[in-house]
Design an enzyme around this catalytic site. Sequence first.
Site, PDB file in Angstrom:
ATOM      1  N   ASP A   1      59.595 -50.083 -24.119  1.00 39.48           N
ATOM      2  CA  ASP A   1      59.142 -50.184 -22.371  1.00 39.48           C
ATOM      3  C   ASP A   1      58.450 -48.520 -22.180  1.00 39.48           C
ATOM      4  O   ASP A   1      57.531 -48.957 -21.172  1.00 39.48           O
ATOM      5  CB  ASP A   1      60.985 -49.086 -21.839  1.00 39.48           C
ATOM      6  CG  ASP A   1      61.985 -49.098 -21.869  1.00 39.48           C
ATOM      7  OD1 ASP A   1      61.772 -50.508 -21.541  1.00 39.48           O
ATOM      8  OD2 ASP A   1      63.111 -48.980 -22.028  1.00 39.48           O
TER       9      ASP A   1
ATOM     10  N   GLU B   1      59.842 -48.682 -13.917  1.00 40.32           N
ATOM     11  CA  GLU B   1      61.056 -47.189 -14.349  1.00 40.32           C
ATOM     12  C   GLU B   1      60.524 -45.839 -15.020  1.00 40.32           C
ATOM     13  O   GLU B   1      61.888 -45.299 -14.752  1.00 40.32           O
ATOM     14  CB  GLU B   1      61.743 -48.916 -15.110  1.00 40.32           C
ATOM     15  CG  GLU B   1      63.137 -47.939 -15.503  1.00 40.32           C
ATOM     16  CD  GLU B   1      64.245 -48.838 -15.954  1.00 40.32           C
ATOM     17  OE1 GLU B   1      63.560 -49.990 -15.629  1.00 40.32           O
ATOM     18  OE2 GLU B   1      65.297 -48.893 -16.699  1.00 40.32           O
TER      19      GLU B   1
ATOM     20  N   ASP C   1      59.086 -52.559 -14.356  1.00 40.34           N
ATOM     21  CA  ASP C   1      59.923 -52.541 -15.144  1.00 40.34           C
ATOM     22  C   ASP C   1      59.836 -53.848 -16.324  1.00 40.34           C
ATOM     23  O   ASP C   1      59.270 -54.455 -16.418  1.00 40.34           O
ATOM     24  CB  ASP C   1      61.101 -53.621 -14.584  1.00 40.34           C
ATOM     25  CG  ASP C   1      62.636 -53.260 -15.788  1.00 40.34           C
ATOM     26  OD1 ASP C   1      62.751 -52.954 -16.901  1.00 40.34           O
ATOM     27  OD2 ASP C   1      64.051 -53.515 -15.379  1.00 40.34           O
TER      28      ASP C   1
ATOM     29  N   ILE D   1      60.445 -53.062 -19.090  1.00 43.89           N
ATOM     30  CA  ILE D   1      61.480 -54.230 -20.742  1.00 43.89           C
ATOM     31  C   ILE D   1      63.003 -54.178 -19.280  1.00 43.89           C
ATOM     32  O   ILE D   1      63.763 -53.210 -19.380  1.00 43.89           O
ATOM     33  CB  ILE D   1      62.288 -53.852 -21.398  1.00 43.89           C
ATOM     34  CG1 ILE D   1      60.453 -53.623 -22.083  1.00 43.89           C
ATOM     35  CG2 ILE D   1      63.115 -54.314 -22.074  1.00 43.89           C
ATOM     36  CD1 ILE D   1      61.231 -53.403 -24.141  1.00 43.89           C
ATOM     37  N   ASP D   2      63.573 -55.115 -18.811  1.00 44.05           N
ATOM     38  CA  ASP D   2      64.094 -55.911 -18.287  1.00 44.05           C
ATOM     39  C   ASP D   2      65.324 -56.012 -19.035  1.00 44.05           C
ATOM     40  O   ASP D   2      64.590 -56.774 -19.690  1.00 44.05           O
ATOM     41  CB  ASP D   2      64.208 -56.175 -16.597  1.00 44.05           C
ATOM     42  CG  ASP D   2      65.367 -56.192 -16.319  1.00 44.05           C
ATOM     43  OD1 ASP D   2      66.608 -55.311 -15.924  1.00 44.05           O
ATOM     44  OD2 ASP D   2      65.423 -57.942 -15.801  1.00 44.05           O
TER      45      ASP D   2
ATOM     46  N   THR E   1      67.559 -54.445 -21.934  1.00 41.76           N
ATOM     47  CA  THR E   1      66.864 -53.868 -22.970  1.00 41.76           C
ATOM     48  C   THR E   1      68.632 -54.115 -24.266  1.00 41.76           C
ATOM     49  O   THR E   1      67.815 -53.799 -25.208  1.00 41.76           O
ATOM     50  CB  THR E   1      66.767 -52.064 -23.563  1.00 41.76           C
ATOM     51  OG1 THR E   1      68.329 -51.952 -21.542  1.00 41.76           O
ATOM     52  CG2 THR E   1      65.717 -51.792 -22.004  1.00 41.76           C
TER      53      THR E   1
ATOM     54  N   ASP F   1      64.405 -54.263 -10.281  1.00 43.40           N
ATOM     55  CA  ASP F   1      65.535 -54.984 -11.114  1.00 43.40           C
ATOM     56  C   ASP F   1      65.635 -56.304 -10.414  1.00 43.40           C
ATOM     57  O   ASP F   1      66.286 -57.454 -10.718  1.00 43.40           O
ATOM     58  CB  ASP F   1      66.802 -54.631 -11.451  1.00 43.40           C
ATOM     59  CG  ASP F   1      66.961 -53.694 -11.975  1.00 43.40           C
ATOM     60  OD1 ASP F   1      66.179 -53.784 -13.127  1.00 43.40           O
ATOM     61  OD2 ASP F   1      67.834 -52.750 -12.281  1.00 43.40           O
TER      62      ASP F   1
END
Length: 351
Positions: A47, A70, A142, A144-145, A147, A288
């Site tokens: 992330d 994020e 984002d 890493i969306d 996770t 998101d």
Amino acid sequence: MSSYATEKKVAVAAVRRACQLTSSVFNKLVKNETLTKGDKSPVTVGDYAAQAVISTMLYNAFPADPIVGEEDAAELREESSAEMRDRIIALANEALTSELGPGDEVSWGVGPGQEKTAVQLLDAIDRGNHPGGPSGRMWTIDPIDGTKGFLRGEQYAVCLSLIVDAQVQVGIIGCPNLLFDPAQPDLGRGVIFVAVKGHGAEQVTLTGANPIPLKIPCFAPSDISFLESVEAAHSSHTFNERVSSLLNITRSPVRMDSQAKYGCLARGDGAAYLRMPTGVGYREKIWDHAPGAILVEEAGGVVTDSRGGALNFGLGRTLGENFGVIAAGRAVHSRVLEAVKTAGMEAKAKA
Ligand SMILES: Nc1ncnc2c1ncn2[C@@H]1O[C@H](COP(=O)(O)O)[C@@H](O)[C@H]1OP(=O)(O)O
Ligand SMILES: [Mg+2]
Ligand SMILES: [Mg+2]
Ligand SMILES: [Mg+2]
């Protein structure tokens, strides 16, 4: 209408490098279980490092643009995080400076970038602290969306959008684990979805090649299936079941983590994405949904909350009051919206 050509190029290049980084984090740290199971650090490392890479590349091209990201680096700046910080700095620099091959000349205007110092990379992460709001240009990241999907080796997405005066103008969703074409598995995995407002949606490979325009197909009622979260805590599976039965849908829902769901919807792998809150209090974040919303709209679809209202990307870092999300092609959307209203009234009457 602006075609945002430079923004699109830089954004695709940034997502491409970030995808390379997250794949390498998975292979180095998750797959080999270098870090113990249940430890959240591999995803945390991914992330932070991916946000550092994207933010650095955006800053290089658009130094005045604010970022709603994020992650923030507060924890990383603590002495106790020194080991993780070193790992993140090394990964980010590797991703920023590696030769990616064909198509890469767009990344920095002149090929790979220079190494950055730890201070520069932590500052890059912290540039994501913009509060959002109704006016001006801003990017959402984002890194890493999904996770949970990332850790399972399933779907996750690297997501980036450009919002101008609360309207999403550019959306990029990188999905390293998604088949390029489910009908041709031998084409392999890795897709970047790209949309520019008024200029359509397309998917390209992780190297930016093989562009394919995306258009949501018309679905016969018997072909309709829902896309939904894997995690029951993130969106209500039982509500979706009720909506499915009201619509006489017989196909099982397709469960998948991350904004890969919006990408799959845009190319017709599933007819509707329905995300209803599981409880009160959670506020959906703009990072998101902004890239997914523009992608689906540019593929000819409609994205609203569960009451049929537009998603408002100008309220700050969140979408404000959370009334869920319905995304689908136009005809399917109106049918799902009706069924959602009916199911909502039933639930209220029971409560
Ligand atoms: N209670 C919740 N309701 C809805 N979404 C949530 C909730 N908790 C976390 N999320 C977010 O849902 C997204 C993933 O959705 P999906 O399950 O469809 O892949 C993540 O961005 C995750 O945020 P976070 O990254 O902060 O955990
Ligand atoms: Mg997310
Ligand atoms: Mg995330
Ligand atoms: Mg998160």
